[in-house]
Design a protein around this motif. Structure first.
Motif, PDB file in Angstrom:
ATOM      1  N   TYR A 152       0.803  -1.218   0.000  1.00 18.24           N
ATOM      2  CA  TYR A 152       0.000   0.000   0.000  1.00 18.24           C
ATOM      3  C   TYR A 152       0.838   1.271   0.000  1.00 18.24           C
ATOM      4  N   VAL A 153       2.156   1.155   0.119  1.00 13.69           N
ATOM      5  CA  VAL A 153       3.028   2.330   0.023  1.00 13.69           C
ATOM      6  C   VAL A 153       3.418   2.482  -1.443  1.00 13.69           C
ATOM      7  N   ALA A 154       2.897   3.538  -2.076  1.00 20.54           N
ATOM      8  CA  ALA A 154       3.137   3.761  -3.501  1.00 20.54           C
ATOM      9  C   ALA A 154       4.587   4.151  -3.761  1.00 20.54           C
ATOM     10  N   GLY A 155       5.251   4.735  -2.783  1.00 11.13           N
ATOM     11  CA  GLY A 155       6.636   5.155  -2.926  1.00 11.13           C
ATOM     12  C   GLY A 155       6.869   6.510  -2.292  1.00 11.13           C
ATOM     13  N   LEU A 156       7.858   7.212  -2.817  1.00 15.50           N
ATOM     14  CA  LEU A 156       8.245   8.520  -2.285  1.00 15.50           C
ATOM     15  C   LEU A 156       8.070   9.591  -3.346  1.00 15.50           C
ATOM     16  N   VAL A 157       7.652  10.765  -2.924  1.00 14.37           N
ATOM     17  CA  VAL A 157       7.592  11.930  -3.805  1.00 14.37           C
ATOM     18  C   VAL A 157       8.292  13.090  -3.103  1.00 14.37           C
ATOM     19  N   GLN A 158       8.715  14.045  -3.906  1.00 15.93           N
ATOM     20  CA  GLN A 158       9.316  15.240  -3.340  1.00 15.93           C
ATOM     21  C   GLN A 158       8.308  16.379  -3.425  1.00 15.93           C
ATOM     22  N   VAL A 159       8.023  16.984  -2.280  1.00 13.65           N
ATOM     23  CA  VAL A 159       7.067  18.080  -2.209  1.00 13.65           C
ATOM     24  C   VAL A 159       7.735  19.239  -1.495  1.00 13.65           C
TER      25      VAL A 159
ATOM     26  N   ARG B 113      10.861  18.447   0.360  1.00 12.11           N
ATOM     27  CA  ARG B 113      10.730  17.433   1.403  1.00 12.11           C
ATOM     28  C   ARG B 113      10.363  16.102   0.744  1.00 12.11           C
ATOM     29  N   VAL B 114      11.025  15.013   1.144  1.00 10.43           N
ATOM     30  CA  VAL B 114      10.711  13.684   0.639  1.00 10.43           C
ATOM     31  C   VAL B 114       9.600  13.106   1.513  1.00 10.43           C
ATOM     32  N   VAL B 115       8.511  12.693   0.858  1.00  5.29           N
ATOM     33  CA  VAL B 115       7.296  12.285   1.563  1.00  5.29           C
ATOM     34  C   VAL B 115       6.865  10.896   1.088  1.00  5.29           C
ATOM     35  N   PRO B 116       6.594   9.968   2.025  1.00  2.00           N
ATOM     36  CA  PRO B 116       6.041   8.683   1.614  1.00  2.00           C
ATOM     37  C   PRO B 116       4.582   8.851   1.199  1.00  2.00           C
ATOM     38  N   VAL B 117       4.164   8.082   0.188  1.00  4.64           N
ATOM     39  CA  VAL B 117       2.791   8.156  -0.309  1.00  4.64           C
ATOM     40  C   VAL B 117       2.092   6.834  -0.032  1.00  4.64           C
ATOM     41  N   VAL B 118       0.954   6.907   0.651  1.00  2.62           N
ATOM     42  CA  VAL B 118       0.137   5.735   0.954  1.00  2.62           C
ATOM     43  C   VAL B 118      -1.028   5.707  -0.025  1.00  2.62           C
TER      44      VAL B 118
ATOM     45  N   VAL C 269      -1.030  15.828   0.951  1.00  3.45           N
ATOM     46  CA  VAL C 269       0.072  15.741   1.905  1.00  3.45           C
ATOM     47  C   VAL C 269      -0.439  16.283   3.238  1.00  3.45           C
ATOM     48  N   VAL C 270      -0.412  15.408   4.245  1.00  2.00           N
ATOM     49  CA  VAL C 270      -0.932  15.767   5.559  1.00  2.00           C
ATOM     50  C   VAL C 270       0.166  15.670   6.603  1.00  2.00           C
ATOM     51  N   GLN C 271       0.012  16.445   7.657  1.00  2.27           N
ATOM     52  CA  GLN C 271       0.905  16.366   8.805  1.00  2.27           C
ATOM     53  C   GLN C 271       0.054  16.142  10.036  1.00  2.27           C
ATOM     54  N   ILE C 272       0.353  15.049  10.726  1.00  2.26           N
ATOM     55  CA  ILE C 272      -0.322  14.729  11.977  1.00  2.26           C
ATOM     56  C   ILE C 272       0.772  14.564  13.021  1.00  2.26           C
ATOM     57  N   GLY C 273       0.837  15.507  13.942  1.00  4.38           N
ATOM     58  CA  GLY C 273       1.954  15.532  14.882  1.00  4.38           C
ATOM     59  C   GLY C 273       3.229  15.833  14.106  1.00  4.38           C
ATOM     60  N   ALA C 274       4.259  15.026  14.307  1.00  2.28           N
ATOM     61  CA  ALA C 274       5.523  15.218  13.604  1.00  2.28           C
ATOM     62  C   ALA C 274       5.584  14.440  12.297  1.00  2.28           C
ATOM     63  N   ARG C 275       4.584  13.616  12.026  1.00  2.00           N
ATOM     64  CA  ARG C 275       4.595  12.762  10.828  1.00  2.00           C
ATOM     65  C   ARG C 275       3.958  13.453   9.635  1.00  2.00           C
ATOM     66  N   VAL C 276       4.621  13.301   8.490  1.00  2.75           N
ATOM     67  CA  VAL C 276       4.119  13.845   7.233  1.00  2.75           C
ATOM     68  C   VAL C 276       4.004  12.692   6.248  1.00  2.75           C
ATOM     69  N   ALA C 277       2.874  12.601   5.563  1.00  3.90           N
ATOM     70  CA  ALA C 277       2.671  11.551   4.564  1.00  3.90           C
ATOM     71  C   ALA C 277       1.742  12.065   3.485  1.00  3.90           C
ATOM     72  N   GLY C 278       1.855  11.459   2.320  1.00  2.00           N
ATOM     73  CA  GLY C 278       0.949  11.749   1.224  1.00  2.00           C
ATOM     74  C   GLY C 278      -0.116  10.671   1.157  1.00  2.00           C
ATOM     75  N   LEU C 279      -1.341  11.064   0.931  1.00  4.16           N
ATOM     76  CA  LEU C 279      -2.453  10.133   0.777  1.00  4.16           C
ATOM     77  C   LEU C 279      -2.868  10.153  -0.690  1.00  4.16           C
ATOM     78  N   LEU C 280      -2.705   9.028  -1.376  1.00  5.81           N
ATOM     79  CA  LEU C 280      -3.109   8.934  -2.780  1.00  5.81           C
ATOM     80  C   LEU C 280      -4.590   8.593  -2.822  1.00  5.81           C
ATOM     81  N   VAL C 281      -5.386   9.493  -3.399  1.00  5.01           N
ATOM     82  CA  VAL C 281      -6.845   9.349  -3.426  1.00  5.01           C
ATOM     83  C   VAL C 281      -7.327   9.420  -4.871  1.00  5.01           C
ATOM     84  N   ASP C 282      -8.548   8.932  -5.097  1.00  7.31           N
ATOM     85  CA  ASP C 282      -9.117   8.952  -6.447  1.00  7.31           C
ATOM     86  C   ASP C 282      -9.440  10.367  -6.906  1.00  7.31           C
ATOM     87  N   SER C 283      -9.915  11.190  -5.993  1.00  6.85           N
ATOM     88  CA  SER C 283     -10.155  12.599  -6.302  1.00  6.85           C
ATOM     89  C   SER C 283     -10.280  13.366  -4.997  1.00  6.85           C
ATOM     90  N   ALA C 284      -9.843  14.607  -5.044  1.00  5.70           N
ATOM     91  CA  ALA C 284     -10.045  15.516  -3.907  1.00  5.70           C
ATOM     92  C   ALA C 284     -11.127  16.467  -4.358  1.00  5.70           C
TER      93      ALA C 284
END
Length: 105
Positions: free
Chosen positions: A40-47, A50-55, A76-91
């Motif tokens: 379920y981890v699509a990989g890493l992107v640069q935003v 910053r290098v961000v893991p994408v779920v 790309v969301v930040q919850i506490g100190a964690r940053v991650a990308g959420l891959l969604v069908d549409s925003a």
């Protein structure tokens, strides 16, 4: 939990994340794959430098892979100190939601 939320779609369901937790929203082209991570981890992107893991939320929720479309987004969301990308069908949009609009997962 009242306030602005970014609504998005994965499969046939609508979800929302608190807008205060959203750092960036962008179209999705591809991510750099990383060996040894869960499917379920699509990989890493640069935003923004910053290098961000994408779920991939379709994979994380056990849904079949969808066809790539121009509507796919990385939130790309930040919850506490964690940053991650959420891959969604549409925003979809930024909406004002009341706590009563939410259902338990």
């Amino acid at each position: 939990m009242n306030g602005l939320h970014v609504s998005f779609r994965v499969g046939n369901a609508d979800y929302a994340v608190n807008a205060a937790q959203v750092l960036h929203l962008d179209s999705y082209d591809q991510a750099t794959r990383v060996p040894g991570v869960p499917d379920y981890v699509a990989g890493l992107v640069q935003v923004r430098g910053r290098v961000v893991p994408v779920v991939d939320l379709r994979a994380r929720f056990g849904l079949p892979a969808g066809e790539p479309t121009p509507d796919r987004r990385v939130i790309v969301v930040q919850i506490g100190a964690r940053v991650a990308g959420l891959l969604v069908d549409s925003a979809r949009e930024v909406v004002q939601l009341d706590e009563s609009a939410f259902e338990a997962p």
